[in-house]
Design an enzyme around this catalytic site. Structure first.
Site, short mmCIF file in Angstrom:
data_model
loop_
_atom_site.label_atom_id
_atom_site.label_comp_id
_atom_site.label_asym_id
_atom_site.label_seq_id
_atom_site.Cartn_x
_atom_site.Cartn_y
_atom_site.Cartn_z
N GLU A 24 4.29 -5.34 7.43
CA GLU A 24 3.43 -4.35 8.09
C GLU A 24 3.72 -4.11 9.56
O GLU A 24 3.59 -2.99 10.06
CB GLU A 24 1.94 -4.74 7.94
CG GLU A 24 1.35 -4.45 6.57
CD GLU A 24 1.53 -5.58 5.57
OE1 GLU A 24 2.39 -6.46 5.82
OE2 GLU A 24 0.83 -5.59 4.56
N ALA A 62 0.86 -1.17 0.00
CA ALA A 62 0.00 0.00 0.00
C ALA A 62 0.91 1.23 0.00
O ALA A 62 2.06 1.16 0.45
CB ALA A 62 -0.89 -0.02 1.23
N GLU A 112 -0.23 -9.42 -0.71
CA GLU A 112 -1.65 -9.77 -0.52
C GLU A 112 -2.40 -9.80 -1.86
O GLU A 112 -3.28 -10.63 -2.07
CB GLU A 112 -2.30 -8.77 0.44
CG GLU A 112 -1.71 -8.88 1.83
CD GLU A 112 -2.23 -7.82 2.78
OE1 GLU A 112 -1.90 -6.63 2.58
OE2 GLU A 112 -2.99 -8.18 3.69
N GLY A 129 0.68 -5.06 0.92
CA GLY A 129 -0.48 -5.17 0.04
C GLY A 129 -0.16 -5.80 -1.31
O GLY A 129 -1.05 -6.37 -1.96
N1 DAK Z 1 4.59 3.27 -0.67
C1 DAK Z 1 4.95 4.45 -1.23
N2 DAK Z 1 6.11 4.63 -1.91
C2 DAK Z 1 6.91 3.57 -2.01
C3 DAK Z 1 6.60 2.31 -1.44
C4 DAK Z 1 5.36 2.18 -0.76
N3 DAK Z 1 4.94 1.02 -0.22
N4 DAK Z 1 7.62 1.46 -1.71
C5 DAK Z 1 8.53 2.17 -2.41
N5 DAK Z 1 8.10 3.43 -2.59
C6 DAK Z 1 8.79 4.52 -3.29
C7 DAK Z 1 9.98 5.02 -2.47
O1 DAK Z 1 9.55 5.93 -1.49
C8 DAK Z 1 10.82 5.65 -3.55
O2 DAK Z 1 10.26 6.90 -3.86
P1 DAK Z 1 11.23 8.18 -4.14
O3 DAK Z 1 12.02 8.36 -2.90
O4 DAK Z 1 12.07 7.78 -5.34
O5 DAK Z 1 10.27 9.28 -4.44
C9 DAK Z 1 10.62 4.73 -4.74
O6 DAK Z 1 9.39 4.02 -4.48
C10 DAK Z 1 11.73 3.72 -4.91
O7 DAK Z 1 11.88 3.05 -3.68
P2 DAK Z 1 13.29 2.91 -2.94
O8 DAK Z 1 14.20 4.04 -3.28
O9 DAK Z 1 13.00 2.66 -1.49
O10 DAK Z 1 13.87 1.59 -3.62
P3 DAK Z 1 14.86 0.53 -3.00
O11 DAK Z 1 15.22 -0.38 -4.12
O12 DAK Z 1 15.96 1.18 -2.22
O13 DAK Z 1 13.97 -0.29 -1.94
C11 DAK Z 1 12.00 -1.48 -1.18
C12 DAK Z 1 12.89 -1.06 -2.38
C13 DAK Z 1 10.76 -2.19 -1.77
C14 DAK Z 1 12.77 -2.47 -0.30
C15 DAK Z 1 11.62 -0.24 -0.37
O14 DAK Z 1 11.10 0.74 -1.26
C16 DAK Z 1 10.60 -0.52 0.68
O15 DAK Z 1 10.91 -1.07 1.75
N6 DAK Z 1 9.34 -0.14 0.42
C17 DAK Z 1 8.26 -0.26 1.37
C18 DAK Z 1 7.81 -1.70 1.45
C19 DAK Z 1 6.74 -1.88 2.49
O16 DAK Z 1 6.93 -1.68 3.70
N7 DAK Z 1 5.57 -2.29 2.02
C20 DAK Z 1 4.44 -2.56 2.88
C21 DAK Z 1 3.62 -1.33 2.92
S1 DAK Z 1 2.36 -1.44 4.15
C22 DAK Z 1 -5.06 -1.84 5.05
C23 DAK Z 1 -4.88 -2.83 4.17
C24 DAK Z 1 -3.62 -3.09 3.68
C25 DAK Z 1 -2.54 -2.33 4.10
C26 DAK Z 1 -2.76 -1.33 4.96
C27 DAK Z 1 -4.00 -1.06 5.46
N8 DAK Z 1 -6.34 -1.60 5.57
C28 DAK Z 1 -7.41 -2.53 5.24
C29 DAK Z 1 -6.60 -0.51 6.41
C30 DAK Z 1 -1.26 -2.64 3.56
C31 DAK Z 1 -0.15 -2.10 4.07
C32 DAK Z 1 1.10 -2.19 3.34
O17 DAK Z 1 1.22 -2.70 2.27
#
Ligand code: DAK
Length: 258
Positions: free
Chosen positions: A132, A64, A112, A109
């Site tokens: 998460e 997400a 998922e 997400g």
């Molecule tokens: N959201 C927004 N931007 C993201 C992102 C994300 N999940 N993942 C990556 N980006 C963006 C980065 O901020 C970066 O943007 P700029 O800085 O260039 O503007 C760009 O994509 C490239 O990412 P990185 O520079 O970080 O790239 P790396 O290769 O260094 O790292 C990475 C890749 C995938 C390891 C890293 O980007 C990372 O850790 N990303 C976050 C992964 C994460 O934690 N995903 C889980 C998100 S929480 C709900 C239902 C579902 C959910 C929530 C609520 N409800 C029913 C209420 C779900 C929650 C989630 O999915």
């Protein structure tokens, strides 16, 4: 319909839905979820297999959109959750086979989303996980439940509690993905599986999908009753008559889905 963050392409009876926001590693923001919902809703009866994948080189879907989620008010968060649940439930309710082609990061997400498909093929570059808890929340698009059904309780708990990312080989070892392919061969593999599916009776595939899904949460006796009903319901369909007639006439069947 023109989309901003996704692409929906049709090649005969196979549709490919590409989440295409590579600058944010295809993260699911509100607009993207709306577009996924609209795209899935738009599929007609001429589409018989759906492949879901990610645009760009690095990601399937990195989760997400954290930047967008961070500033949501409580009511906006509720709307976001409802939208996500709607989009995922719609995808899961499709009677046609859905294949996730995980070509890079499938986190939160994104993992998922892949789990909401019938099965997952991954490229050698894929990394999957549910991080998460590191953000102070738990998976919210069905991850805790679908991952548990896919890999069992202990593995699911290990992945959710640690938030660890696993590579494609490990994901295959634990049964989360079916096969690992070189990146350049991933979509071709998914299409070749789709082509095999297309040779078979669409009504039968839809029925098989329904009884597998509905039976999975029931005891074996009840589940087998569902199967028996599903089997019987297909008799009298044009597909059943054609499939058996074609076999007896030693020719390939021409199914119409009726
Ligand atoms: N959201 C927004 N931007 C993201 C992102 C994300 N999940 N993942 C990556 N980006 C963006 C980065 O901020 C970066 O943007 P700029 O800085 O260039 O503007 C760009 O994509 C490239 O990412 P990185 O520079 O970080 O790239 P790396 O290769 O260094 O790292 C990475 C890749 C995938 C390891 C890293 O980007 C990372 O850790 N990303 C976050 C992964 C994460 O934690 N995903 C889980 C998100 S929480 C709900 C239902 C579902 C959910 C929530 C609520 N409800 C029913 C209420 C779900 C929650 C989630 O999915």
């Amino acid at each position: 319909m023109a989309y901003e963050n996704i692409r929906l392409e049709h090649d005969g009876a196979v549709a490919t839905l590409t989440i295409d926001r590579p600058k944010a590693l295809n993260a699911l923001n509100n607009k993207t979820l709306q577009e996924i919902e609209a795209a899935v809703r738009s599929l007609g009866s001429d589409t018989r297999v759906l492949i879901v994948t990610g645009g760009g080189e690095k990601a399937f879907v990195a989760g997400a959109d954290i930047a967008e989620m961070a500033s949501l008010s409580e009511s906006q968060a509720q709307e976001f959750a409802a939208l996500g649940h709607r989009a995922f439930a719609l995808l899961e309710s499709l009677t046609i086979p859905t294949i996730a082609a995980v070509n890079g990061f499938a986190l939160g997400g994104g993992c998922e989303l892949a789990l909401a498909c019938d099965f997952i093929y991954a490229s050698e570059k894929a990394q999957l996980g549910l991080p998460e808890v590191g953000l102070g929340v738990i998976p919210g698009f069905g991850g805790t439940q679908r991952l548990t059904r896919a890999v069992g309780r202990a593995r699911a708990k290990e992945l959710v509690f640690t938030g660890a990312r696993i590579d494609a080989a490990k994901a295959k070892e634990i049964g989360l993905v079916l096969e690992v392919l070189p990146a350049e061969g991933l979509l071709a593999h998914c299409r070749s599986v789709a082509a095999k599916i297309l040779k078979n009776g669409p009504l039968a595939i839809g029925k098989a999908k329904r009884v597998i899904e509905q039976g999975a949460d029931k005891d074996l006796t009840e589940a087998n009753t569902l199967e028996r009903q599903g089997f019987a319901e297909l008799f009298g369909s044009e597909d059943q008559r054609e499939g058996m007639k074609a076999f007896l006439e030693k020719r390939p069947a021409v199914f119409t889905g009726k």
